[in-house]
Design a protein around this motif. Structure first.
Motif, PDB file in Angstrom:
ATOM      1  N   VAL A  83       0.646  -1.127  -0.020  1.00 45.33           N
ATOM      2  CA  VAL A  83       0.049   0.008   0.009  1.00 45.33           C
ATOM      3  C   VAL A  83       0.970   1.302   0.125  1.00 45.33           C
ATOM      4  N   LEU A  84       1.989   1.372   0.965  1.00 46.98           N
ATOM      5  CA  LEU A  84       2.824   2.284   0.830  1.00 46.98           C
ATOM      6  C   LEU A  84       3.671   2.562  -0.429  1.00 46.98           C
ATOM      7  N   MET A  85       3.913   1.520  -1.043  1.00 44.24           N
ATOM      8  CA  MET A  85       4.635   1.528  -2.371  1.00 44.24           C
ATOM      9  C   MET A  85       3.668   2.190  -3.429  1.00 44.24           C
ATOM     10  N   ILE A  86       2.526   1.815  -3.512  1.00 42.92           N
ATOM     11  CA  ILE A  86       1.642   2.196  -4.500  1.00 42.92           C
ATOM     12  C   ILE A  86       1.331   3.854  -4.053  1.00 42.92           C
ATOM     13  N   LEU A  87       1.055   4.094  -2.855  1.00 44.96           N
ATOM     14  CA  LEU A  87       0.886   5.505  -2.446  1.00 44.96           C
ATOM     15  C   LEU A  87       1.982   6.376  -2.662  1.00 44.96           C
ATOM     16  N   PHE A  88       3.060   6.071  -2.610  1.00 41.05           N
ATOM     17  CA  PHE A  88       4.419   6.371  -2.995  1.00 41.05           C
ATOM     18  C   PHE A  88       4.465   7.058  -4.604  1.00 41.05           C
ATOM     19  N   THR A  89       4.214   5.985  -5.392  1.00 41.27           N
ATOM     20  CA  THR A  89       4.294   5.860  -6.769  1.00 41.27           C
ATOM     21  C   THR A  89       3.180   6.903  -7.298  1.00 41.27           C
ATOM     22  N   VAL A  90       1.989   7.022  -6.747  1.00 44.76           N
ATOM     23  CA  VAL A  90       0.834   7.834  -7.190  1.00 44.76           C
ATOM     24  C   VAL A  90       1.259   9.323  -6.819  1.00 44.76           C
ATOM     25  N   LEU A  91       1.949   9.422  -5.472  1.00 45.26           N
ATOM     26  CA  LEU A  91       2.115  10.853  -5.314  1.00 45.26           C
ATOM     27  C   LEU A  91       3.298  11.160  -5.907  1.00 45.26           C
ATOM     28  N   ALA A  92       4.256  10.579  -6.144  1.00 47.94           N
ATOM     29  CA  ALA A  92       5.483  10.710  -7.299  1.00 47.94           C
ATOM     30  C   ALA A  92       4.857  11.206  -8.467  1.00 47.94           C
ATOM     31  N   ILE A  93       3.983  10.370  -9.142  1.00 47.89           N
ATOM     32  CA  ILE A  93       3.521  10.802 -10.605  1.00 47.89           C
ATOM     33  C   ILE A  93       2.741  12.255 -10.621  1.00 47.89           C
ATOM     34  N   VAL A  94       1.917  12.243  -9.546  1.00 47.75           N
ATOM     35  CA  VAL A  94       1.115  13.677  -9.552  1.00 47.75           C
ATOM     36  C   VAL A  94       2.080  14.673  -9.190  1.00 47.75           C
ATOM     37  N   GLY A  95       3.234  14.444  -8.442  1.00 48.72           N
ATOM     38  CA  GLY A  95       3.997  15.716  -8.119  1.00 48.72           C
ATOM     39  C   GLY A  95       4.901  16.000  -9.268  1.00 48.72           C
ATOM     40  N   PHE A  96       5.433  15.239 -10.056  1.00 48.38           N
ATOM     41  CA  PHE A  96       5.997  15.370 -11.122  1.00 48.38           C
ATOM     42  C   PHE A  96       5.323  16.117 -12.049  1.00 48.38           C
ATOM     43  N   THR A  97       4.072  15.687 -12.351  1.00 46.71           N
ATOM     44  CA  THR A  97       3.159  16.033 -13.295  1.00 46.71           C
ATOM     45  C   THR A  97       3.079  17.718 -12.810  1.00 46.71           C
ATOM     46  N   MET A  98       2.452  18.038 -11.685  1.00 48.09           N
ATOM     47  CA  MET A  98       2.377  19.324 -11.336  1.00 48.09           C
ATOM     48  C   MET A  98       3.419  20.297 -11.266  1.00 48.09           C
ATOM     49  N   PHE A  99       4.573  19.684 -10.747  1.00 49.09           N
ATOM     50  CA  PHE A  99       5.828  20.595 -10.642  1.00 49.09           C
ATOM     51  C   PHE A  99       6.355  20.698 -11.940  1.00 49.09           C
ATOM     52  N   GLY A 100       6.272  19.543 -12.784  1.00 54.38           N
ATOM     53  CA  GLY A 100       7.082  19.713 -14.263  1.00 54.38           C
ATOM     54  C   GLY A 100       6.395  20.487 -15.086  1.00 54.38           C
ATOM     55  N   THR A 101       4.969  21.034 -14.934  1.00 56.14           N
ATOM     56  CA  THR A 101       4.166  21.882 -15.767  1.00 56.14           C
ATOM     57  C   THR A 101       4.734  23.264 -15.121  1.00 56.14           C
ATOM     58  N   GLN A 102       4.987  23.354 -13.990  1.00 54.49           N
ATOM     59  CA  GLN A 102       5.349  24.809 -13.354  1.00 54.49           C
ATOM     60  C   GLN A 102       6.701  25.063 -13.857  1.00 54.49           C
ATOM     61  N   ILE A 103       7.593  24.011 -13.884  1.00 59.05           N
ATOM     62  CA  ILE A 103       9.044  24.468 -14.184  1.00 59.05           C
ATOM     63  C   ILE A 103       9.032  24.567 -15.663  1.00 59.05           C
ATOM     64  N   GLN A 104       8.364  24.088 -16.327  1.00 59.89           N
ATOM     65  CA  GLN A 104       8.098  24.251 -17.893  1.00 59.89           C
ATOM     66  C   GLN A 104       7.866  25.790 -18.157  1.00 59.89           C
ATOM     67  N   GLN A 105       6.806  26.152 -17.307  1.00 56.12           N
ATOM     68  CA  GLN A 105       6.542  27.559 -17.558  1.00 56.12           C
ATOM     69  C   GLN A 105       7.412  28.619 -17.037  1.00 56.12           C
ATOM     70  N   MET A 106       8.059  28.415 -15.822  1.00 55.48           N
ATOM     71  CA  MET A 106       9.078  29.084 -15.443  1.00 55.48           C
ATOM     72  C   MET A 106      10.249  29.441 -16.648  1.00 55.48           C
ATOM     73  N   GLN A 107      10.410  28.325 -16.960  1.00 51.76           N
ATOM     74  CA  GLN A 107      11.808  28.302 -18.095  1.00 51.76           C
ATOM     75  C   GLN A 107      11.156  28.997 -19.557  1.00 51.76           C
ATOM     76  N   GLN A 108       9.697  29.099 -19.798  1.00 52.36           N
ATOM     77  CA  GLN A 108       9.486  29.747 -20.975  1.00 52.36           C
ATOM     78  C   GLN A 108       9.437  31.256 -20.660  1.00 52.36           C
ATOM     79  N   GLN A 109       9.059  31.796 -19.259  1.00 51.74           N
ATOM     80  CA  GLN A 109       8.969  32.922 -18.828  1.00 51.74           C
ATOM     81  C   GLN A 109      10.492  33.495 -18.929  1.00 51.74           C
ATOM     82  N   GLN A 110      11.551  32.520 -18.707  1.00 51.94           N
ATOM     83  CA  GLN A 110      12.739  33.129 -18.626  1.00 51.94           C
ATOM     84  C   GLN A 110      13.256  33.346 -20.115  1.00 51.94           C
ATOM     85  N   MET A 111      12.866  32.553 -20.830  1.00 51.04           N
ATOM     86  CA  MET A 111      13.282  32.722 -22.385  1.00 51.04           C
ATOM     87  C   MET A 111      12.694  33.975 -22.955  1.00 51.04           C
ATOM     88  N   ARG A 112      11.481  34.145 -22.551  1.00 45.32           N
ATOM     89  CA  ARG A 112      10.880  35.400 -22.942  1.00 45.32           C
ATOM     90  C   ARG A 112      11.467  36.865 -22.598  1.00 45.32           C
TER      91      ARG A 112
END
Length: 170
Positions: A83-112
């Motif tokens: 149960v902990l491994m499944i929970l950890f995997t789901v949280l990691a996927i959600v976290g990478f998805t959320m923060f990955g989008t924010q990081i990509q937006q910050m990089q685009q803003q810096q390029m502009r």
């Protein structure tokens, strides 16, 4: 009176301990699955702990083996680990998805911002030939002692004009 003591119960040996190897193995693999937090090793150990625990608990309930408590503990540890491994995997996927989008937006803003700064200062981009900000390029005279072209007044070559500046008029 007789010389024999009254009837005393005979000493009985305790029943032999029943084998609890599967229960012990279940407990050990359950502990390993909880301690090792790498999914590639924790999940297989947890599955083994659950299977061995179920078999050992069944034997203990039928009276064929001992270690019912260890078997139950091994099963619980295995289930919690999965149960902990499944929970950890789901949280990691959600976290990478959320923060990955924010990081990509910050990089685009810096390029502009960098593009806007370059557009605001035309002709001042470093590293381009003929830019007025680069010493030693044809658009800017060389610093004293550093020739930009052969015979430009460096210490190793004589200057064709007085003062060491090839662009100066004689």
């Amino acid at each position: 009176m007789s010389q024999f003591p009254p009837n005393q119960p005979m000493y009985q040996t305790p029943p032999a301990n029943k084998p609890a190897g599967m229960a012990i193995a279940s407990l050990v693999t359950g502990i390993i699955s909880m301690v090792i937090c790498i999914p590639y090793t924790a999940i297989p150990c947890a599955i083994v702990a659950i299977i061995l625990g179920a078999i050992a608990k069944g034997k203990a309930n039928r009276g064929e083996g001992g270690g019912g408590g260890m078997a139950k503990s091994g099963m619980i540890l295995g289930i919690v680990s999965i149960v902990l491994m499944i929970l950890f995997t789901v949280l990691a996927i959600v976290g990478f998805t959320m923060f990955g989008t924010q990081i990509q937006q910050m990089q685009q803003q810096q390029m502009r911002q960098m593009q806007q700064q370059q557009n605001n200062q035309p002709g001042m981009t470093p590293g381009t030939p003929n830019s007025p900000g680069m010493p030693g390029t044809p658009g800017m005279p060389a610093t004293p002692g550093t020739p930009s072209t052969p015979g430009a007044g460096g210490p190793e070559s004589p200057s064709p004009t007085p003062g060491g500046n090839p662009l100066a008029k004689p």
